[in-house]
Enzyme design. Structure first.
Site, PDB file in Angstrom:
ATOM      1  N   LYS A  56       0.440   4.424   1.463  1.00  0.00           N
ATOM      2  CA  LYS A  56       0.667   2.982   1.379  1.00  0.00           C
ATOM      3  C   LYS A  56      -0.094   2.345   0.213  1.00  0.00           C
ATOM      4  CE  LYS A  56       3.250   3.447   4.955  1.00  0.00           C
ATOM      5  NZ  LYS A  56       2.838   4.738   5.505  1.00  0.00           N
ATOM      6  N   TYR A 268       8.385   8.341  18.133  1.00  0.00           N
ATOM      7  CA  TYR A 268       7.435   7.914  17.101  1.00  0.00           C
ATOM      8  C   TYR A 268       6.020   7.917  17.672  1.00  0.00           C
ATOM      9  CZ  TYR A 268       4.626   4.984  14.119  1.00  0.00           C
ATOM     10  OH  TYR A 268       3.606   4.521  13.342  1.00  0.00           O
ATOM     11  N   TYR A 294       2.716  11.802  11.266  1.00  0.00           N
ATOM     12  CA  TYR A 294       3.626  11.952  10.111  1.00  0.00           C
ATOM     13  C   TYR A 294       3.496  13.322   9.429  1.00  0.00           C
ATOM     14  CZ  TYR A 294       3.535   6.791  10.374  1.00  0.00           C
ATOM     15  OH  TYR A 294       3.595   5.484  10.778  1.00  0.00           O
TER      16      TYR A 294
HETATM   17  C1  PLP Z   1       3.716   5.423   6.508  1.00  0.00           C
HETATM   18  C2  PLP Z   1       3.466   6.893   6.427  1.00  0.00           C
HETATM   19  C3  PLP Z   1       4.487   7.798   6.084  1.00  0.00           C
HETATM   20  C4  PLP Z   1       5.909   7.369   5.850  1.00  0.00           C
HETATM   21  O1  PLP Z   1       6.079   6.666   4.657  1.00  0.00           O
HETATM   22  P1  PLP Z   1       7.264   5.617   4.548  1.00  0.00           P
HETATM   23  O2  PLP Z   1       7.240   5.177   3.163  1.00  0.00           O
HETATM   24  O3  PLP Z   1       6.946   4.523   5.543  1.00  0.00           O
HETATM   25  O4  PLP Z   1       8.536   6.295   4.943  1.00  0.00           O
HETATM   26  C5  PLP Z   1       4.196   9.131   5.980  1.00  0.00           C
HETATM   27  N1  PLP Z   1       2.947   9.578   6.210  1.00  0.00           N
HETATM   28  C6  PLP Z   1       1.931   8.757   6.544  1.00  0.00           C
HETATM   29  C7  PLP Z   1       0.596   9.354   6.800  1.00  0.00           C
HETATM   30  C8  PLP Z   1       2.165   7.390   6.671  1.00  0.00           C
HETATM   31  O5  PLP Z   1       1.153   6.580   7.021  1.00  0.00           O
END
Ligand code: PLP
Length: 341
Positions: A56, A268, A294
């Site tokens: 991010k 999720y 993730y």
């Molecule tokens: C937000 C996030 C993602 C996904 O990224 P997006 O751009 O929202 O699809 C992947 N890995 C981590 C650790 C994240 O925080």
């Protein structure tokens, strides 16, 4: 327009310098050997550097840049209770002197004390974010509207950042990451078979897809769904976002979006056995920490493909490590229950 024209168009946008760039591209020798191939490379976007880093931060360079250009006093954003995006937004706001309001949705069915107090939530609070808890996305929007009116009636200017920072402007951070990765791959004489990463709000995949579509259209980019039950909806969201991102740069997006839905599990924010196994394997072979929401699921998808014989042992595969390890303490109970400790 060409790939070379992307860099100058990116340089036109207002920008806050928040990330340590470029992030390293590292060969994962022991992980690759343990799996018997392919040759796995880690693009270390967990090392962007701001309050434990993550993907991010790249998006926030453009979003916080726009907030400042518009004279904002506050940013307001959204996420789950253990959102990495909210943590990085709180840190970015702190660094440039904006106040941060976070609307946190209790959408993940985990009630442990650790989940409710530690990990990213503890960090959001230390970083000075004001946190508001709501039950779901529609309650989050209502709460956001209420906060914006309340703050504006006191003379504040609020810049609203949607979930995951995934606007076209935010996704420019991943167009730049795509350009950066293409240059690093050329420098290391790699022509990878596939690039994989976790996908949720779509900005990472959309931005990467725009850059790769112009630079390396033959290259396969696979987003691993960690977010939406409906995989077609995620694909459509990423396609829409890639088109909008490209048009912001004055180029057309002609690529296709590929999503791997095999590691989604029961929802999720809920880790799976394969996710915890992937976290352990990468930790034990590389000293690198993935996360339970993730990047663990994305690596599980890569491992399943490797074991399934999808690649030759000397193929190169790039894994984008998008961060997330700060949520590990919040998931101590779930990881223990899945055999991770
Ligand atoms: C937000 C996030 C993602 C996904 O990224 P997006 O751009 O929202 O699809 C992947 N890995 C981590 C650790 C994240 O925080």
């Amino acid at each position: 327009m060409s790939f070379e024209s992307l860099t100058p168009s990116l340089a036109d946008k207002p920008r806050a310098r928040l990330a340590n760039l470029p992030t390293p591209l590292e060969f994962a020798a022991r992980l690759s050997a343990r799996l018997g191939g392919p040759r796995i490379w880690l693009k270390r976007d967990d090392l962007t550097g701001l309050a434990f880093g993550g993907n991010k931060t790249r998006k926030l360079e453009f979003l916080i840049g726009a907030a400042r250009a518009e004279g904002a006093t506050h940013v307001l954003t959204f996420g789950a209770v253990q959102s990495n995006h909210v943590r990085q937004t709180a840190a970015a706001a702190a660094k440039v002197g904006l106040a941060c309001e976070a609307i946190l949705s209790e959408v993940v069915p985990i009630e442990s004390a650790a989940y409710r107090r530690s990990g990213n939530l503890q960090l959001d609070r230390l970083l000075g974010a004001r946190c508001w808890f709501v039950s779901d996305a529609s309650a989050a929007q209502a709460q956001a509207n209420q906060r914006v009116s309340a703050l504006e009636s006191q003379g504040a200017r609020v810049y609203v950042i949607p979930v995951g920072g995934s606007t076209a402007l935010g996704a420019l951070g991943y167009v730049e990451a795509g350009c950066e990765l293409v240059a690093q791959m050329a420098g290391a004489a790699l022509s990878p078979a596939t690039i994989m990463h976790a996908s949720s709000s779509g900005g990472t995949q959309a931005g990467m897809a725009v850059a790769l579509d112009l630079a390396e259209p033959e290259l396969r980019l696979v987003g691993v769904n960690a977010y939406q039950h409906d995989v077609t909806a995620l694909k459509a969201d990423v396609e829409r976002l890639a088109t909008a991102t490209a048009s912001l740069l004055g180029v057309a997006f002609a690529g296709s979006i590929e999503i791997d839905h095999t590691q989604f599990g029961s929802g999720y924010g809920i880790p799976t056995h394969a996710c915890v196994e992937a976290i352990r394997l990468v930790a034990e072979t590389e000293g690198v920490l993935l996360d339970p929401v993730y990047s663990g699921k994305a690596m599980a998808a890569l491992i399943a493909r490797a074991r399934g014989g999808m690649w030759r042992s000397d193929d190169d595969v790039v894994f984008i490590h998008t961060g997330g390890a700060p949520s590990l303490p919040a998931y101590v109970d779930e990881i223990e229950a899945l055999g991770g400790l």
